[in-house]
Design an enzyme around this catalytic site. Structure first.
Site, PDB file in Angstrom:
ATOM      1  N   ASP A   1      11.951  13.503  10.000  1.00  0.00           N
ATOM      2  CA  ASP A   1      11.767  13.314   8.454  1.00  0.00           C
ATOM      3  C   ASP A   1      10.115  13.714   8.357  1.00  0.00           C
ATOM      4  OD1 ASP A   1      12.005  12.985   6.163  1.00  0.00           O
ATOM      5  OD2 ASP A   1      12.008  10.510   6.187  1.00  0.00           O
TER       6      ASP A   1
ATOM      7  N   VAL B   1       5.222  -1.103   2.554  1.00  0.00           N
ATOM      8  CA  VAL B   1       4.390  -1.407   3.604  1.00  0.00           C
ATOM      9  C   VAL B   1       3.101  -2.397   3.203  1.00  0.00           C
ATOM     10  CG1 VAL B   1       2.847  -0.732   5.237  1.00  0.00           C
ATOM     11  CG2 VAL B   1       5.007   0.591   4.710  1.00  0.00           C
TER      12      VAL B   1
ATOM     13  N   ILE C   1       0.712  -1.203   0.018  1.00  0.00           N
ATOM     14  CA  ILE C   1       0.018   0.027  -0.001  1.00  0.00           C
ATOM     15  C   ILE C   1       0.997   1.128   0.139  1.00  0.00           C
ATOM     16  CG2 ILE C   1      -2.019  -1.112   1.282  1.00  0.00           C
ATOM     17  CD1 ILE C   1      -0.933   0.187   3.820  1.00  0.00           C
ATOM     18  N   ALA C   2       2.067   0.819   0.000  1.00  0.00           N
ATOM     19  CA  ALA C   2       2.965   2.164   0.208  1.00  0.00           C
ATOM     20  C   ALA C   2       4.548   1.816   0.015  1.00  0.00           C
ATOM     21  CB  ALA C   2       3.220   3.041   1.371  1.00  0.00           C
ATOM     22  N   ALA C   3       5.262   2.305  -0.739  1.00  0.00           N
ATOM     23  CA  ALA C   3       6.796   2.084  -0.917  1.00  0.00           C
ATOM     24  C   ALA C   3       7.534   3.231  -1.162  1.00  0.00           C
ATOM     25  CB  ALA C   3       6.739   1.198  -2.241  1.00  0.00           C
ATOM     26  N   ALA C   4       8.713   2.969  -0.648  1.00  0.00           N
ATOM     27  CA  ALA C   4       9.919   3.816  -0.632  1.00  0.00           C
ATOM     28  C   ALA C   4      11.129   3.252  -0.970  1.00  0.00           C
ATOM     29  CB  ALA C   4       9.925   4.987   0.782  1.00  0.00           C
TER      30      ALA C   4
END
Length: 219
Positions: free
Chosen positions: A173, A22, A14-17
């Protein structure tokens, strides 16, 4: 095995960096959660990049204008220290608990920090409770839900400032991608890989800077 810990685990993130991604999951207890999973080869890639940066940094001294504003080798050393801490999710879980404790001691109830699950925390995996809310830049949706967006900003500023001055700790951050606003207007903070801690001298200097700025007494 995932089946031993989770009733369900979404394979699509559902999220990526750059460091991790995640995934949504449901614990065996039925509780909603999310799991931050570090990319398999990121540690080796970071170490390779740091070696290159460390080799180049000394050659930049005095060679380019921006290098006159800072010490390139020192910047690389600081970056190496920060990124190494980010790669250990056990430290991030400790940061989450430390910041949550500070907000509680300050009675800053306008913030929420997701609760990490102790049994789901390793160097490369971080499991925590799932929170839902509005993106920080989704003003129309928040106002449509009756959220006082000005109060959200005041809460954010007061919590950040008090955390720095009183306890010397803050989310290092803090940007729109690392927070969202719950339905009740509280701010949920995410991604504590960079959490800064200030010495008493630094806290005093920060307080002086804030007071001078508020009074317009800027040297």
């Amino acid at each position: 095995p995932l089946e031993a810990e989770f009733a369900s685990f979404e394979r699509t993130p559902i999220a990526a960096a750059s460091i991790a991604q995640v995934h949504a999951a449901t614990l065996r207890t039925g509780e909603e959660g999310v799991v931050k999973v570090q990319r398999p080869t990121i540690r080796e890639q970071v170490q390779q990049d740091l070696r290159v940066m460390s080799w180049i940094a000394p050659f930049l001294i005095g060679r380019i204008p921006v290098a006159a504003l800072a010490n390139p080798p020192a910047l690389v050393e600081l970056f190496a220290e920060t990124i190494t801490e980010e790669l250990d999710f056990r430290l991030e879980a400790e940061n989450m608990l430390d910041v949550a404790e500070v907000f509680a001691r300050l009675d800053q109830r306008g913030f929420v920090v997701a609760r990490p699950h102790p049994d789901l925390v390793t160097r490369r995996v971080l499991g925590m409770e799932r929170l839902h809310g509005f993106g920080f830049d989704d003003l129309d949706a928040m106002r449509g839900a009756g959220i006082d967006t000005a109060a959200v900003i005041r809460t954010g500023m007061s919590g950040f400032t008090e955390g720095c001055i009183v306890h010397g700790i803050f989310h290092g951050d803090l940007h729109g991608g690392n927070l969202f606003v719950l339905d009740d207007g509280r701010i949920a903070l995410l991604d504590f890989g960079i959490t800064a801690r200030m010495t008493p001298l630094e806290r005093a200097a920060f307080l002086r800077l804030m007071l001078c700025g508020a009074m317009g007494d800027i040297p």
